[in-house]
Design an enzyme around this catalytic site. Structure first.
Site, short mmCIF file in Angstrom:
data_model
loop_
_atom_site.label_atom_id
_atom_site.label_comp_id
_atom_site.label_asym_id
_atom_site.label_seq_id
_atom_site.Cartn_x
_atom_site.Cartn_y
_atom_site.Cartn_z
N ARG A 243 -5.76 -4.86 -57.79
CA ARG A 243 -5.74 -6.00 -56.88
C ARG A 243 -6.54 -7.12 -57.52
O ARG A 243 -7.57 -6.86 -58.19
CB ARG A 243 -6.36 -5.64 -55.52
CG ARG A 243 -5.45 -4.80 -54.61
CD ARG A 243 -4.24 -5.57 -54.12
NE ARG A 243 -3.40 -4.82 -53.21
CZ ARG A 243 -2.25 -4.22 -53.56
NH1 ARG A 243 -1.83 -4.26 -54.82
NH2 ARG A 243 -1.52 -3.59 -52.67
N GLU A 272 -3.41 -14.69 -55.10
CA GLU A 272 -2.03 -14.79 -55.59
C GLU A 272 -1.08 -15.18 -54.46
O GLU A 272 -1.34 -14.82 -53.32
CB GLU A 272 -1.59 -13.47 -56.26
CG GLU A 272 -1.45 -12.30 -55.31
CD GLU A 272 -1.06 -11.01 -56.03
OE1 GLU A 272 -1.70 -10.65 -57.05
OE2 GLU A 272 -0.13 -10.35 -55.55
N HIS A 290 2.81 -9.73 -60.36
CA HIS A 290 2.70 -8.54 -59.49
C HIS A 290 3.98 -7.69 -59.54
O HIS A 290 4.66 -7.50 -58.53
CB HIS A 290 2.37 -8.96 -58.04
CG HIS A 290 1.71 -7.86 -57.25
ND1 HIS A 290 0.78 -8.09 -56.26
CD2 HIS A 290 1.85 -6.51 -57.30
CE1 HIS A 290 0.39 -6.94 -55.73
NE2 HIS A 290 1.03 -5.97 -56.35
C1 DGY Z 1 1.38 -1.63 -53.96
O1 DGY Z 1 2.21 -0.76 -53.69
O2 DGY Z 1 0.21 -1.57 -53.58
C2 DGY Z 1 1.87 -2.79 -54.74
O3 DGY Z 1 0.83 -3.49 -55.33
C3 DGY Z 1 2.67 -3.72 -53.85
O4 DGY Z 1 1.98 -3.88 -52.68
#
Ligand code: DGY
Length: 324
Positions: A243, A272, A290
């Site tokens: 994250r 983001e 991402h």
């Molecule tokens: C997750 O599965 O946590 C990915 O980062 C998308 O949210």
């Protein structure tokens, strides 16, 4: 009997949406524009299940909306730091996520970033696309060798272990890891010939590549800060597929500009998709939007996992992936 009403906050793979429509009274988000707080509140008041993603801030304010009908939030994703889980728990809401099915794809993206950063792939591709490649030279765009180097994993859950396997068996890398509490099973540590570090500082000082695999949220906010970046080797690379807020972006930009570290491979960003524009000016930052779980197979499997979870819930059983 009426079918339960389900609101899906974003577009999902078509086959999963079709499956949902066969089972439930479904409201899809055809526009794929993230829903506003008011729209999320309305969904909680009018649906039996709200199916969310990382882009939906399910805050205490949203959850505190009066006259809620929804009893379950089915998160499409393994991370759920977008949901105020304490408030959800206090309200007796059930929350589920989608673990396991995205481990390999996310680990693949972490490896991709590691390789791209080490071998300066983004910078090189930009040069070719800009028509600036004048031919092979013995000293052009020299990066760092990956095979045989040391990978330090902060967090050692399923995704970190999947990456460790790829790195150890595919690239002969030595594996270090740091976890604050739990003890991974010994056979996993033995298989990977991995070494547990006593502290993050200890790991940072030894690793050629540092990859982050801890959950987001308050407990890990800016875990990688200026002080810790300064402990990394000047030849080291930082990889983040966890994250964005686990890393202090301002400090990382400084580290990349001033050469405290050699490069960073980032799939996630603080705030983001509005990343700090300074990142765009840095040749030694590899930036992805991402993409961790973004394969057809995985996103479909994630959707199917949500369908299984809410199916269990509506059948009066405990959902397999319940996190609250
Ligand atoms: C997750 O599965 O946590 C990915 O980062 C998308 O949210």
């Amino acid at each position: 009997m009426n079918k339960p009403k389900v609101v899906v906050t974003r577009r999902w793979p078509a086959e999963v949406e079709t499956q949902l429509q066969a089972l439930y009274d479904v409201q899809l988000n055809e526009s794929d524009v993230p829903m506003s707080a008011d729209e999320l509140k309305h969904a909680l008041q009018t649906a039996d299940a709200l199916l969310t993603t990382v882009t939906d801030p399910i805050t205490a304010d949203v959850l505190n909306t009066p006259n809620k009908r929804a009893r379950i939030i089915g998160q499409f994703g393994v991370g759920y730091n977008n949901i105020d889980i304490q408030t959800a728990k206090a309200q007796g809401l059930t929350v589920t996520n989608t673990p396991h099915v995205l481990d390999d794809c996310t680990a693949d993206i972490a490896m991709l970033l590691l390789l791209m950063s080490a071998r300066r792939a983004s910078e090189a591709e930009r040069m070719v696309r800009a028509g600036q490649w004048t031919g092979w030279t013995p000293t052009q765009l020299l990066g760092q060798k990956v095979t045989g180097k040391t990978l330090g994993l902060i967090g050692f859950g399923r995704i970190a272990q999947a990456m460790a396997k790829k790195a150890h068996y595919g690239f002969g890398m030595n594996i270090l890891f740091y976890v604050p509490r739990s003890t991974p099973e010994q056979h996993i540590i033995d298989d990977l010939q991995a070494t547990r570090c006593a502290s993050i500082e200890d790991l940072l000082a030894q690793a050629d590549f540092v990859s982050l695999h801890c959950p987001g949220g308050e407990a890990t906010k800016r875990l990688i800060n200026e002080t810790r970046l300064k402990l990394m080797r000047p030849t080291a690379h930082l990889i983040n597929t966890a994250r964005g807020d686990v890393v202090d972006s301002e400090a990382l930009i400084k580290a990349l500009k001033e050469g405290w570290i050699a490069g960073a491979g980032l799939d996630v960003f603080e705030g983001e998709p509005h990343l700090d524009p300074e990142f765009l000016t840095l040749d030694n930052a590899t930036l992805l939007p991402h993409l961790g779980s973004a394969s057809h197979e995985t996103r479909t499997a994630m959707g199917n996992r949500v369908i299984a979870n809410i199916g269990e819930f509506f059948a009066g059983r405990e959902p397999s992936d319940r996190v609250a």
